[in-house]
Each structure stands twice: as C-alpha cells, then as structure tokens.
Design an enzyme around this catalytic site. Sequence first.
Site: not given
Ligand code: NLE
Ligand code: FE2
Length: 326
Positions: A183, A188, A228, A248
């Site tokens: 992630h 990011h 996010e 992600s």
């Molecule tokens: N659900 C996201 C992922 O699977 O990459 C991560 C979220 C983190 C806030």
């Molecule tokens: Fe994050």
Amino acid sequence: RIALRKWDAAEKIVEEIWFPKHASDLDNCAHVVVKYEPTEDPKHPGYGDEKYIARRAELNRIANSYKYGNPIPIVEYTEEEHDTWRQAYAMLKQLRPTHTCREYQVNIQRMEDAGVITPNEIPSLRDLSAYIQKRTGFELRPCGGLLSARDFLASLAFRVFQATLYVRHHSAPQHCPEPDVIHEILGHCPMFADPEMAQLSQEIGLLSLGASDSEIERLSTLYWFIIEFGLSKEADGTFKAIGAGLISAYGELQHACSDAPSHEPFDPEVTALRTYEDSEYQPVYFVAESIQDAMERLRKYAKSFKRSVVTVYNPYARTVEQVNRW
Ligand code: NLE
Ligand code: FE2
C-alpha cells in the site's frame, strides 16, 4: 512523551499540547494503534497465522528502532513476500490506465523508468525515499504499524511519511485491512512525488500540530476521504482514484469508480464530519475537481479552526514555527 494540552468547556486552551518542533522530534511520534493487527482482528487475513505474526513482529521491531537521521533499513524480503508483491503489482497495473488519476500514472511511470519500482520484487524504501525527496522533498521513515492519527498527521507537517515495512498476508494480495508496504509503495509513493499532493498532505499535517482532539478527528477524516480514498474528476467527466487506499486495492478501486457506491463532492465542511469504514469498502466516496481544488477547499475550511497560532514550516532548519494569528 508527556501529553498535553487541556481544553475547557468552551474549547479554550488551558494548557499547551506538545507537538514536534523539529523533524527529529518525530522519534516521539510513532505510537501504534493495534486494533487492526492480525493478533487482534479475526477478520484480518493473517489472523491465527503464527509464522506471519512473528514475521511482522520482526519487521516492526526493525521499524520501531529507527531514529531520525538513520539510513532507511534495507529489508531482505522472503520469496513468499516478493510473490505477494508480484501478484498485487500485476493486477493493479491492469487498472492503472482506466482507474487512476493522471498524476498517479505519470509519476509511477517515471518511477518505473528510473528503476525504483519494479514488477518482480519489493522495491527498496531507501531508494524510493531518495527518489521522492528529489521531486517534492517528501521522505519516508519506517514505522511499526498503523499510527495514532495525531502522530501520523504530525509527520506530514515535516514532509515525512511514516511507512510500514511488513507485507500483507499472502492469501490476500489484493486487499489489506491496514497499511502494509505494498500500500505504501503502490498507493502513496507515486502520489507523494506529485507537488500538489505533497503540498496538500503537508498542509493537513501543519493544521494538526497542537490541534484539539476533535480537530484531529476531523483532519484525519479529511485525510482518509481524500488522501486515502479520494477520487478526482477527469476532463471527460469520469472518476479516477487519487487516494492511496484505493490505488493499492484491486477490488475497492473498481468498486469506487463504478456506479455502485454513492459519490459526493469533496467539501471539507461535510466530509470532515462523516464516519468511515476501516476494513470494509467505504459507504461513500468524495470526488474533488482536482488536487488543487481540494487544497483550496481545505484552506478555506481551516480558517474556521479555533487556533491562536498558525504553524509554518521552515524547510532549511526542518523546524515548525508558530506565528500569532490574533
Ligand atoms: N485497503 C488498502 C489496501 O489493500 O491496499 C489499505 C488501506 C490502508 C488505509
Ligand atoms: Fe495509507
């Protein structure tokens, strides 16, 4: 660390809250919230997997021993961890042209061209941090799990992003209920290489310094729904992800851009008061006209905060200074 400020009933400060004044003070801003970890949450894909839990603990120990100024540790990931990365990377790459914003596509392409993001193994956070620093001044520092909102937001004020080292469970490469290194890297890192996203993130961080608990709650909600899980409107009217938590996660990325969930305009007054889902898909997604537009709205909203000081970042000394507002 000693906390902090007290507020009387009228939300007037009776005692100052501690907050970091220099980037090195972030060594005191790494408090982890454990409730989503595989030891605590039966819905976590790694729940009950002792080997996985031990591996995470090992990587979190490395992260937690990090101090300001140290080189970012180079982690030797296992073959299973690299395999989880390969699967997540390949699936997300398919959605990139259709589901992610222009800024994301441009920046991840550049990072791939520079060799700091690669399809077959988990990239080095040290290399990624150096790359992003050259573009926007943002840098990474390792952290040992999901941080308290106050600590996490404070680091953004210094253009520091606290990133986890452990990898999501191999049974669920396409979704993780908490942050993990996939992630951080795929969601990011390319967005922090975008100057407007870097600025927006830092401004949320600066607003959080010394803020009341209720302001922290509102700022972390805004962070959640824009950094996010935010969407932006492209020139052709379609919605594309700007939020790292969407970018992600294969399933939620498709869901968010489809007609299934409700979409509302990003309006801090409204958005900051919503509740969000930690481990399920979001009930609603907020759509910004652009990252710039989200920033202008945030600035307007921030004027309503009850604060006697504004915090200003000095990038030469890496300090935060307070300027009287009234
Ligand atoms: N659900 C996201 C992922 O699977 O990459 C991560 C979220 C983190 C806030
Ligand atoms: Fe994050």
